[in-house]
Design a protein around this motif. Structure first.
Motif, mmCIF file in Angstrom:
data_model
loop_
_atom_site.group_PDB
_atom_site.id
_atom_site.type_symbol
_atom_site.label_atom_id
_atom_site.label_comp_id
_atom_site.label_asym_id
_atom_site.label_seq_id
_atom_site.Cartn_x
_atom_site.Cartn_y
_atom_site.Cartn_z
ATOM 1 N N THR A 139 0.848 -1.191 0.000
ATOM 2 C CA THR A 139 0.000 0.000 0.000
ATOM 3 C C THR A 139 0.883 1.239 0.000
ATOM 4 O OG1 THR A 139 -0.022 0.186 2.384
ATOM 5 C CG2 THR A 139 -1.709 -1.219 1.403
ATOM 6 N N VAL A 140 0.214 2.395 -0.158
ATOM 7 C CA VAL A 140 0.917 3.671 -0.149
ATOM 8 C C VAL A 140 1.709 3.821 1.146
ATOM 9 C CG1 VAL A 140 0.597 6.174 -0.102
ATOM 10 C CG2 VAL A 140 -0.752 4.772 -1.682
ATOM 11 N N ALA A 141 1.049 3.577 2.284
ATOM 12 C CA ALA A 141 1.722 3.759 3.580
ATOM 13 C C ALA A 141 2.880 2.773 3.722
ATOM 14 C CB ALA A 141 0.721 3.570 4.715
ATOM 15 N N GLN A 142 2.666 1.538 3.327
ATOM 16 C CA GLN A 142 3.736 0.534 3.445
ATOM 17 C C GLN A 142 4.939 0.921 2.613
ATOM 18 O OE1 GLN A 142 1.471 -2.857 2.278
ATOM 19 N NE2 GLN A 142 1.029 -3.485 4.376
ATOM 20 N N ASN A 143 4.691 1.502 1.440
ATOM 21 C CA ASN A 143 5.796 1.913 0.589
ATOM 22 C C ASN A 143 6.569 3.078 1.194
ATOM 23 O OD1 ASN A 143 6.502 0.874 -2.195
ATOM 24 N ND2 ASN A 143 4.279 0.623 -2.145
ATOM 25 N N ILE A 144 5.823 4.046 1.731
ATOM 26 C CA ILE A 144 6.494 5.245 2.237
ATOM 27 C C ILE A 144 7.399 4.883 3.408
ATOM 28 C CG2 ILE A 144 6.034 7.371 3.533
ATOM 29 C CD1 ILE A 144 3.896 7.986 1.461
ATOM 30 N N TRP A 145 7.003 3.924 4.219
ATOM 31 C CA TRP A 145 7.805 3.572 5.399
ATOM 32 C C TRP A 145 8.647 2.327 5.185
ATOM 33 C CZ3 TRP A 145 8.158 7.630 8.269
ATOM 34 C CH2 TRP A 145 7.116 8.547 8.253
ATOM 35 N N LEU A 146 8.738 1.888 3.956
ATOM 36 C CA LEU A 146 9.473 0.655 3.662
ATOM 37 C C LEU A 146 10.934 0.766 4.123
ATOM 38 C CD1 LEU A 146 9.053 -2.090 2.316
ATOM 39 C CD2 LEU A 146 9.886 -1.106 0.196
ATOM 40 N N GLY A 147 11.348 -0.164 4.921
ATOM 41 C CA GLY A 147 12.723 -0.155 5.418
ATOM 42 C C GLY A 147 12.917 0.690 6.668
ATOM 43 N N ARG A 148 11.906 1.511 7.019
ATOM 44 C CA ARG A 148 12.019 2.348 8.220
ATOM 45 C C ARG A 148 10.703 2.259 8.992
ATOM 46 N NH1 ARG A 148 11.805 7.828 6.248
ATOM 47 N NH2 ARG A 148 10.378 6.905 4.788
ATOM 48 N N GLU A 149 10.115 1.086 9.027
ATOM 49 C CA GLU A 149 8.796 0.917 9.610
ATOM 50 C C GLU A 149 8.772 1.411 11.051
ATOM 51 O OE1 GLU A 149 10.251 -1.203 7.707
ATOM 52 O OE2 GLU A 149 8.831 -1.765 6.127
ATOM 53 N N LYS A 150 7.645 1.994 11.405
ATOM 54 C CA LYS A 150 7.496 2.476 12.788
ATOM 55 C C LYS A 150 7.028 1.334 13.676
ATOM 56 C CE LYS A 150 6.715 7.202 11.626
ATOM 57 N NZ LYS A 150 6.298 8.444 12.259
#
Lengths: 323, 502
Positions: free
Chosen positions: B99-110
């Motif tokens: 998803t959009v959110a998963q992509n934006i935080w990919l590799g730096r997940e909160k």
């Protein structure tokens, strides 16, 4: 011009190396008897692998060919046994049996192809399903045992495997013809070019007025016919079929295609490479049986190493092309 | 340049060679905090290579990359990104099934051991709101149109708190409105002291945005200028190295009878009630926002999408159910997506050129010599510059790919050709060449439909302009009526000049 890179020459070099190794290890290796034996055994997988090359090149896969061979063999034997009272033992009976084999192969390939192109199911799923179906049907028809061809019919049919022309066995001759035809079709006809185009990018092919579904459907039909042809030559060898006929043929055929340098993801096919792949696989088996160096039980392991090695070489090539 | 200020990111005497070929010859370049620096040049001038070196994706053969005046310490793009140097790539680096959110935080997940989905979704929403992008954080990238993907790519860069932001043609796939939003974000970042590197083939954007301009030609800096120093013509001249007086060919005068007519043509669900007429020797421009149904209309007409309505070819009703049908009627289509729908990137020039016309080459077997002859002709007719005929077309520059695609489309000698985005991502020199090819074709008696988001292109090339809005014809402009304001009004729906018979 054609670049003779490691990945192009790799399979050929491996084949030459195996031949030299074989000759060095056992003086019988280069005898005409042994060579005929190796080639004749390669012929069944070889014909199927040539068809598989087209399927894989156009972006497909067929896991069902081994089971399909068993099913076709079973149908052929049942049909021939049933026709003996009306046709008697003779050429008409054998021709009728061959016709049945080709027809069943065509229908089986058509079934796979229609499910993949018209219904739109993944080739892996469709053929995984039909793989189970074909093998289970043979086992059921044979009631868990063996379907045997009538003894006299078998005697009459035997020469199709054991005899030949000018001392070359029929399976070898047929395999050679199929291989040459396959190479020409892949390299020099529209059909081969379309297979590569579809495997490279089916959208581009569709936008370029290529009839994508029809070309893909045909790859499965042709493969079915080739499985039928292989079965025609295989049945006279044993004269029977059971639930274990053609076991793991699909994996050997796919392995041969990959070793030969055809890309598993499609888009690039090399029929002569497939032929070399088949020969490499049977030579490994043959050498292990002739020489005492390594236990023949390690056959699978060595073949596995070769397959992985082939793919590693291919990857080196594709990353070079990516730049 | 402000004296004494330290550049956020700079190149000093950077050379880059691939094998024996040097493609950057000693580049000096400085990116100051709080400025927008535009890097312009033709395709192949070395822009992408410079951006890759700046972003840590390529090493320089000699020379230095300086971060805040000291040698840049990173060894990879990821390390550079962690230090606040972020590149927005032209080819999207988004995972289509996330998803959009998963992509934006990919590799730096909160979150800790378990992901904090809510925090990521909320922060994504804030970023998207800033960009006025009405996309849900939970949408899969696969389901987004290209322009929204670009916005997500920008949101992802914003989320990294970049100190240096390198943008490789971000506006190429955006609509007017989205470009305006992008520009507001760029202004905001500039005010915050971020150093921005911007590239675009749209020179009016450079004029509007850039505080400083660096012009590249053949791997060397040929001109540096500050805001106001260079006109758009001046930029084009510096890039090309010669005067470009007539980017667009003169208009044509004589048109023949109608060769293609659509009556109440529809491509469900978007396109409806299309009436249009195309005359012999005419260039009809189709303008409209991305998503207004232009490409859908063309693909419907080509039999690539289900459609209904009447199609008249030379006055006779015809039915087109596949690209092959269309080809048999002398209609050809050049797709907007040359990399995914137009060309086989792994195959060579010859195999690409003849793919849709193989029937004409040989009988049972393909005639390779005939193919080579056709390729010779295509290379000279369309000025295709390829280092080798056997190379994979994926390694050609965008401009040469587009020329090859044009040659491929024209090979069946169609009488009607629909060209979708003829010059997307192509430098101004090649653009002008393609405009003249199109003009030549029209003068030879072809009828051409040009679908384009590039306003000067539509205005400069078309004999008539048809504007689409929300799947319908918003209006048709002809002769002196064709002006930027008139087209924009129709695109935006602020006037209702409805002309039923285009």
């Amino acid at each position: 011009m054609r670049n003779l890179s490691l990945s192009t020459l790799g399979p050929l070099a491996a084949l030459v190396l195996l031949v030299v190794l074989g000759a060095f290890l056992n003086s019988n290796f280069l005898s005409s008897g042994n060579i005929t034996n190796v080639l004749a055994r390669s012929a069944f997988i070889g014909m199927i692998a040539v068809g598989m090359t087209f399927v894989i090149t156009s972006g497909g896969l067929d896991l069902s060919v081994g089971s399909m061979a068993a099913f076709i063999a079973g149908m052929m034997i049942l049909a021939m046994n049933a026709m003996i009272p009306s046709l008697g033992i003779g050429v008409p009976l054998v021709l009728a049996g061959m016709g049945v084999a080709l027809l069943v192969g065509l229908l089986a390939g058509l079934g796979n192809g229609l499910l993949i192109t018209k219904v739109g199911i993944e080739p892996f799923i469709v053929t995984l399903g039909t793989m189970g179906i074909f093998r289970s049907l043979v086992t059921w028809i044979a009631d868990g045992g063996t379907l045997s061809l009538n003894f006299e019919a078998r005697q009459f049919y035997r020469p199709v495997y054991y005899d030949g022309l000018f001392g070359i066995a029929w399976p070898i001759i047929v395999f050679a013809i199929i291989a040459v035809l396959g190479e020409v079709v892949m390299r020099h006809t529209r059909y081969g070019r379309y297979c590569e185009a579809i495997g490279s990018n089916d959208k581009v092919a569709r936008y370029s007025a290529v009839k994508v579904e029809r070309v893909q459907l045909m790859t499965y039909v042709i493969l079915g016919l080739l499985v039928g042809l292989a079965t025609i030559l295989y049945v006279p060898r044993l004269g029977s079929a059971s639930g274990s006929t053609g076991l793991l043929w699909e994996l050997e055929a796919i392995a041969a295609v990959i070793i030969g340098g055809t890309a598993l993801k499609g888009g690039f096919g090399r029929v002569w490479g497939t032929v070399i792949g088949v020969l490499i696989l049977s030579l490994i088996d043959n050498i292990l049986n002739l020489a005492d160096l390594v236990s023949p039980y390690l056959n699978g392991a060595i073949q596995g190493v070769i397959i992985v090695l082939a793919v590693v070489l291919q990857r080196g090539k594709s990353s070079a092309e990516g730049r | 340049m402000t004296t004494g200020a330290v550049p956020a990111l700079a190149l000093q005497g950077v050379k880059k060679s691939f094998g024996p070929i040097e493609i950057l010859h000693g580049i000096d370049f400085a990116l100051m905090p709080g400025e927008v620096h535009a890097l312009i040049g033709e395709n192949g001038a070395g822009k992408s290579t410079i951006m890759k070196i700046l972003g840590g994706y390529l090493g320089a053969t000699s020379g230095e990359v300086l971060l805040n005046g000291a040698p840049a310490p990173w060894r990879s793009g990821a390390e550079a990104e962690a230090m606040g140097v972020v590149v927005i790539h032209q080819e999207f680096n988004l995972a289509p099934d996330l998803t959009v959110a998963q992509n934006i935080w990919l590799g730096r997940e909160k979150g800790g051991f378990f992901l904090d989905h809510k925090a990521m979704r909320d922060d994504t929403q804030v970023l998207l709101d800033q960009l006025e992008c009405r996309v849900s954080p939970d949408t899969r990238i696969r389901d987004l149109p290209v322009s929204d993907r670009q916005m997500v790519e920008i949101a992802k860069a914003l989320s990294r708190n970049a100190r240096v932001l390198i943008m490789d043609e971000p506006s190429a796939v955006l609509t007017h409105r989205e470009v305006e939003v992008l520009f507001r974000q760029i202004d905001r970042l500039r005010a915050q002291g971020v150093a921005l590197l911007y590239t675009s083939h749209r020179l009016e954007e450079i004029t509007y945005l850039a505080d400083r301009i660096t012009v590249l030609r053949d791997g060397a800096v040929v001109r540096q200028a500050v805001r106001g120093e260079l006109t758009e013509d001046g930029m084009a001249t510096a890039m090309v190295g010669r005067d470009l007086n007539d980017i667009f060919p003169p208009r044509r005068q004589d048109f023949g009878p109608a060769v293609l007519e659509l009556r109440d043509f529809a491509v469900p669900p978007l396109v409806e009630g299309i009436n249009l007429t195309l005359r012999r020797g005419e260039v009809l421009g189709i303008s409209g926002l991305v998503g207004s149904g232009r490409t859908e209309l063309a693909e419907g007409l080509m039999g690539l999408r289900p459609h209904h309505g009447t199609v008249l070819r030379n006055g006779t009703p015809i039915s087109i159910r596949s690209v092959a049908d269309a080809a048999a009627r002398g209609i050809a289509y050049l797709t907007e997506d040359r990399k995914e729908r137009g060309l086989l990137l792994a195959k060579n020039l010859r195999q690409n050129l003849t793919l849709s016309t193989l029937d004409r080459f040989g009988g049972l077997l393909i005639s390779r010599p005939q193919e080579e002859v056709a390729l010779d002709k295509a290379i000279s007719d369309f000025d295709i510059r390829a280092p080798s005929r056997e190379m994979a077309v994926g390694n050609l520059s965008g401009g040469n790919q587009q020329k090859l695609l044009l040659a491929k489309t024209m090979l069946p000698e169609p009488q009607v050709v629909i060209i979708d985005e003829p010059t997307r991502g192509i430098d101004i020199g090649t653009k002008s060449q393609i405009y003249h090819f199109i003009d030549r074709l029209a003068r030879e008696g072809l009828s051409v439909i040009v679908i384009s988001s590039d306003m000067p292109e539509v205005l400069g090339l078309s004999d008539r302009v048809l504007v689409m809005r929300q799947g319908r014809v918003a209006g048709v402009l002809e002769g002196d009526e064709i002006s930027e304001t008139a087209v924009v009004r129709l695109v935006m729906g602020t006037s209702e000049k409805v002309n039923e018979d285009a």
